[in-house]
Motif scaffolding. Structure first.
Motif, PDB file in Angstrom:
ATOM      1  N   TRP A 126      28.392  22.062   7.755  1.00 51.48           N
ATOM      2  CA  TRP A 126      29.755  21.751   8.165  1.00 51.48           C
ATOM      3  C   TRP A 126      30.767  22.088   7.062  1.00 51.48           C
ATOM      4  CZ3 TRP A 126      31.464  21.483  12.766  1.00 51.48           C
ATOM      5  CH2 TRP A 126      30.690  20.956  13.805  1.00 51.48           C
TER       6      TRP A 126
ATOM      7  N   ASP B 234      34.761  22.474   7.670  1.00 50.14           N
ATOM      8  CA  ASP B 234      35.121  21.186   8.264  1.00 50.14           C
ATOM      9  C   ASP B 234      36.021  20.398   7.324  1.00 50.14           C
ATOM     10  OD1 ASP B 234      35.030  18.888   9.968  1.00 50.14           O
ATOM     11  OD2 ASP B 234      33.514  18.029   8.639  1.00 50.14           O
TER      12      ASP B 234
ATOM     13  N   SER C 113      37.390  17.266   8.438  1.00 45.09           N
ATOM     14  CA  SER C 113      37.500  15.892   8.936  1.00 45.09           C
ATOM     15  C   SER C 113      37.160  14.906   7.827  1.00 45.09           C
ATOM     16  CB  SER C 113      36.558  15.675  10.119  1.00 45.09           C
ATOM     17  OG  SER C 113      35.206  15.893   9.748  1.00 45.09           O
TER      18      SER C 113
ATOM     19  N   ASN D 129      34.801  11.237  12.561  1.00 41.55           N
ATOM     20  CA  ASN D 129      34.263  12.521  13.012  1.00 41.55           C
ATOM     21  C   ASN D 129      33.400  13.187  11.938  1.00 41.55           C
ATOM     22  OD1 ASN D 129      35.399  12.835  15.714  1.00 41.55           O
ATOM     23  ND2 ASN D 129      37.367  12.845  14.682  1.00 41.55           N
ATOM     24  N   TRP D 130      33.698  12.874  10.671  1.00 39.72           N
ATOM     25  CA  TRP D 130      32.869  13.406   9.584  1.00 39.72           C
ATOM     26  C   TRP D 130      31.417  12.991   9.796  1.00 39.72           C
ATOM     27  CZ3 TRP D 130      29.623  11.817   5.693  1.00 39.72           C
ATOM     28  CH2 TRP D 130      29.441  12.702   4.622  1.00 39.72           C
TER      29      TRP D 130
ATOM     30  N   THR E 273      30.025  11.706  12.825  1.00 39.23           N
ATOM     31  CA  THR E 273      29.453  12.099  14.108  1.00 39.23           C
ATOM     32  C   THR E 273      29.034  13.568  14.125  1.00 39.23           C
ATOM     33  OG1 THR E 273      31.671  12.533  15.002  1.00 39.23           O
ATOM     34  CG2 THR E 273      30.735  10.339  15.362  1.00 39.23           C
ATOM     35  N   LYS E 274      29.819  14.418  13.459  1.00 32.53           N
ATOM     36  CA  LYS E 274      29.448  15.836  13.382  1.00 32.53           C
ATOM     37  C   LYS E 274      28.125  16.020  12.660  1.00 32.53           C
ATOM     38  CE  LYS E 274      34.130  17.813  13.413  1.00 32.53           C
ATOM     39  NZ  LYS E 274      35.145  18.537  12.614  1.00 32.53           N
ATOM     40  N   ARG E 275      27.972  15.346  11.542  1.00 33.09           N
ATOM     41  CA  ARG E 275      26.754  15.492  10.754  1.00 33.09           C
ATOM     42  C   ARG E 275      25.562  14.808  11.413  1.00 33.09           C
ATOM     43  NH1 ARG E 275      31.058  16.427   8.359  1.00 33.09           N
ATOM     44  NH2 ARG E 275      31.250  17.669   6.467  1.00 33.09           N
TER      45      ARG E 275
ATOM     46  N   THR F  13      25.093  14.449  14.657  1.00 28.98           N
ATOM     47  CA  THR F  13      24.668  15.300  15.763  1.00 28.98           C
ATOM     48  C   THR F  13      23.905  16.518  15.259  1.00 28.98           C
ATOM     49  OG1 THR F  13      26.614  14.617  17.034  1.00 28.98           O
ATOM     50  CG2 THR F  13      25.464  16.591  17.765  1.00 28.98           C
TER      51      THR F  13
ATOM     52  N   GLU G 131      30.158  16.609  23.896  1.00 24.53           N
ATOM     53  CA  GLU G 131      31.562  16.637  23.502  1.00 24.53           C
ATOM     54  C   GLU G 131      32.473  16.695  24.728  1.00 24.53           C
ATOM     55  OE1 GLU G 131      32.853  16.260  20.487  1.00 24.53           O
ATOM     56  OE2 GLU G 131      30.811  15.896  19.789  1.00 24.53           O
TER      57      GLU G 131
END
Length: 235
Positions: free
Chosen positions: A131, A136, A138, A142-143, A145-147, A149, A187
Motif C-alpha cells: 500500500w 496510499d 490514508s 482506512n489505513w 482496513t486496507k492492510r 484486507t 467495497e
C-alpha cells in the motif's frame, strides 16, 4: 529487537542458510550450518540473530518485501486501474522469491502457535509495503482496513501458490484476480450501505465510533500495529 535486515552480515547468513532450509527447515541445525558456511563468529551471529534461524526466516521475508518495493518502483503502473496495481504488486512479491521451499518452510514455522504473532506481523508488513509503495495516504481507520484486507488476500495467495504446479503460475494469476474481485465486491457493498437511507444512521454511527482511530505515527510507537487517539479529549 528484530535484526537489521540491511546488515550485510545478516544477509550473508541468510544466503548461507538457504541451501540447508530445504532439508532442515528454519531450524537450529540450519542456523549452525549457516554460521559455519558463512565463516562468521558464532557469538557475532547470535548477537545479530538472538533467535537463531527464526531471525533468518524473518530477514528472508523482509528481503523479499524490499525487492518487491524496488520492482514496484521500477514498474510503469500509470495505465493500470488501482485494483490491477494491487494485483500486480502481489504478483511481483511472488516473482522476487528465489527459493519456494524456503517460503514453504517459513509458512510452516510461522504457523506454529508460539510463532503466529511473528507470522502475522510479517504478512501485515508485506501488505503495508504494498500500500505504501502504491502511494496510499490514508491515516484514519482506512489505513487498517486496507492492510487487513490485503493481508487476507496475500496469505491465501501464498498458500495457493505453494501448491500451484500450473504452467507459468497461470492458476495463481487467476486466483489473485478472483480474490481482488472479492475485495471489490466488499467495497461495493460498503458503498451501498452508505447510500441506503435505511442504513445510513448505522453507517454514520460507525464512522463516529472509528473517528478516533489513527494510523501509527512515525515516532516511538511506529512499531505498534496501531493506536487509538481520542479526538475529543477532556477539557
Amino acid at each position: 529487537m528484530a535484526p537489521d535486515a540491511s546488515d550485510p552480515t545478516l544477509d550473508a547468513l541468510v544466503d548461507a542458510a538457504l541451501p540447508h532450509v530445504a532439508f532442515d527447515g528454519w531450524s537450529p541445525a540450519t542456523f549452525e550450518a549457516a554460521v559455519r558456511d558463512a565463516d562468521i563468529e558464532p557469538a557475532l551471529a547470535r548477537t545479530i540473530c538472538p533467535r537463531g534461524a527464526v531471525d533468518l526466516a524473518v530477514a528472508y521475508h523482509k528481503r523479499g518485501d524490499a525487492a518487491m518495493v524496488a520492482a514496484i518502483t521500477d514498474a510503469d503502473l500509470s495505465d493500470m486501474r488501482f485494483r490491477d496495481k494491487v494485483a500486480h504488486a502481489i504478483r511481483l512479491r511472488l516473482q522476487v522469491i528465489d527459493d519456494k521451499e524456503a517460503v514453504r518452510r517459513g509458512t510452516t514455522l510461522f504457523a506454529l502457535p508460539h510463532m503466529a504473532a511473528d507470522g502475522a506481523k510479517l504478512v501485515w508488513g508485506t501488505a503495508d509495503a504494498i500500500w505504501t509503495a502504491l502511494g496510499d495516504t490514508s491515516r484514519d481507520v482506512n489505513w487498517y482496513t486496507k492492510r487487513m484486507t490485503l493481508t487476507g488476500v496475500y496469505s491465501a495467495t501464498v498458500l495457493y501458490w505453494l501448491g500451484d504446479d500450473s504452467l507459468n503460475g497461470q492458476a495463481t494469476d487467476a486466483f489473485i484476480d478472483r480474490r481482488i474481485d472479492n475485495v471489490m465486491q466488499f467495497e461495493k457493498a460498503k458503498a451501498q450501505v452508505k447510500a441506503n437511507p435505511l442504513l445510513k444512521p448505522l453507517a454514520t454511527t460507525l464512522e463516529k465510533l472509528t473517528a478516533g482511530v489513527k494510523a501509527p505515527s512515525q515516532a516511538a510507537d511506529a512499531d505498534l500495529p496501531g493506536i487509538w487517539r481520542d479526538t475529543n479529549p477532556p477539557q
